[in-house]
Design a protein around this motif. Structure first.
Motif, PDB file in Angstrom:
ATOM      1  N   UNK A 103     -35.389 -49.518   1.257  1.00  0.00           N
ATOM      2  CA  UNK A 103     -34.719 -50.775   0.924  1.00  0.00           C
ATOM      3  C   UNK A 103     -35.401 -51.892   1.715  1.00  0.00           C
ATOM      4  N   UNK A 104     -35.994 -52.860   1.025  1.00  0.00           N
ATOM      5  CA  UNK A 104     -36.675 -53.930   1.758  1.00  0.00           C
ATOM      6  C   UNK A 104     -35.681 -54.906   2.383  1.00  0.00           C
ATOM      7  N   UNK A 117     -30.043 -51.163  -2.088  1.00  0.00           N
ATOM      8  CA  UNK A 117     -31.333 -50.700  -2.599  1.00  0.00           C
ATOM      9  C   UNK A 117     -31.342 -50.578  -4.128  1.00  0.00           C
ATOM     10  N   UNK A 118     -30.358 -51.164  -4.792  1.00  0.00           N
ATOM     11  CA  UNK A 118     -30.282 -51.073  -6.253  1.00  0.00           C
ATOM     12  C   UNK A 118     -30.409 -52.452  -6.891  1.00  0.00           C
ATOM     13  N   UNK A 177     -44.084 -55.787  -9.619  1.00  0.00           N
ATOM     14  CA  UNK A 177     -44.915 -56.554  -8.690  1.00  0.00           C
ATOM     15  C   UNK A 177     -44.073 -57.023  -7.496  1.00  0.00           C
ATOM     16  N   UNK A 178     -42.846 -57.475  -7.747  1.00  0.00           N
ATOM     17  CA  UNK A 178     -41.928 -57.870  -6.666  1.00  0.00           C
ATOM     18  C   UNK A 178     -41.694 -56.677  -5.748  1.00  0.00           C
ATOM     19  N   UNK A 179     -41.445 -55.512  -6.324  1.00  0.00           N
ATOM     20  CA  UNK A 179     -41.229 -54.311  -5.508  1.00  0.00           C
ATOM     21  C   UNK A 179     -42.465 -54.005  -4.652  1.00  0.00           C
ATOM     22  N   UNK A 180     -43.648 -54.070  -5.244  1.00  0.00           N
ATOM     23  CA  UNK A 180     -44.881 -53.778  -4.517  1.00  0.00           C
ATOM     24  C   UNK A 180     -45.070 -54.767  -3.360  1.00  0.00           C
ATOM     25  N   UNK A 181     -44.855 -56.043  -3.623  1.00  0.00           N
ATOM     26  CA  UNK A 181     -45.013 -57.072  -2.590  1.00  0.00           C
ATOM     27  C   UNK A 181     -43.966 -56.934  -1.487  1.00  0.00           C
ATOM     28  N   UNK A 182     -42.866 -56.275  -1.782  1.00  0.00           N
ATOM     29  CA  UNK A 182     -41.763 -56.134  -0.830  1.00  0.00           C
ATOM     30  C   UNK A 182     -41.847 -54.859  -0.008  1.00  0.00           C
ATOM     31  N   UNK A 183     -42.901 -54.070  -0.210  1.00  0.00           N
ATOM     32  CA  UNK A 183     -43.085 -52.850   0.570  1.00  0.00           C
ATOM     33  C   UNK A 183     -42.348 -51.641   0.048  1.00  0.00           C
ATOM     34  N   UNK A 184     -41.871 -51.714  -1.182  1.00  0.00           N
ATOM     35  CA  UNK A 184     -41.193 -50.564  -1.790  1.00  0.00           C
ATOM     36  C   UNK A 184     -42.249 -49.502  -2.087  1.00  0.00           C
ATOM     37  N   UNK A 185     -41.966 -48.256  -1.744  1.00  0.00           N
ATOM     38  CA  UNK A 185     -42.924 -47.181  -2.014  1.00  0.00           C
ATOM     39  C   UNK A 185     -42.547 -46.347  -3.230  1.00  0.00           C
TER      40      UNK A 185
END
Length: 179
Positions: free
Chosen positions: A103-104, A143-144, A162-170
């Motif tokens: 969860x970012x 985290x949802x 892309x938002x998830x990737x930029x936020x460090x979500x794996x």
């Protein structure tokens, strides 16, 4: 099949159901307006929600939601996009729930993404179509992230990844948000 090709197929099936529902509502109501935005209270992001249609007959006004079925994906599909591992289970275009790990602290760029795809004040209906390419709602709870992608194109989901990737979500598990 690649993720975004699969989602494009799913969206196409949903839009066909949406268009059929619009034609059906024309037989029920004197006036039918697609994709009407509202400010509402509750847990929707920024208090904004788009109804699929608003029908008017006489003095009666009704918000109408399309119940999707044929556009649903059953089964599992997994892969990786921009370093984010994803797994899709049973999902439907208008009720996706993204469970992100870790969860970012902040979803970097989520406001800009939301403002791009929630087109309440700048709806631009394309000639010959009964929709404008907008998401209909979003909810964030820990985290949802729940999204009704409405008539938005697949690029909206790609932008959310892309938002998830930029936020460090794996990793992201995508399931239906329907109860």
């Amino acid at each position: 099949m690649e993720l975004f090709e699969l989602l494009e197929d799913m969206r196409s099936r949903y839009i066909a159901v949406y268009e059929a529902a619009y034609l059906e509502q024309l037989n029920t109501y004197e006036q039918v307006t697609p994709e009407v935005g509202f400010e509402i209270s509750g847990d929707v992001f920024e208090g904004l929600f788009v109804a699929d249609f608003v029908g008017v007959t006489g003095g009666e006004t009704s918000a109408i939601e399309v119940g999707e079925s044929s556009g649903a994906l059953g089964g599992q599909f997994s892969g990786e996009y921009r370093g984010v591992n994803y797994s899709l289970d049973t999902i439907s275009w208008d009720a996706m729930l993204f469970e992100v790990t870790p969860q970012p602290e902040e979803l970097v760029g989520v406001d800009a993404w939301f403002n791009k795809w929630m087109l309440i004040e700048k709806q631009a209906f394309v000639e010959g179509q009964n929709y404008s390419g907008t998401i209909h709602s979003m909810r964030i709870d820990g985290n949802q992230v729940g999204v009704d992608f409405g008539s938005a194109p697949v690029e909206a989901i790609q932008g959310l990844f892309d938002v998830f990737a930029e936020s460090g979500v794996s990793s992201v598990t995508v399931v239906t948000a329907r109860d």
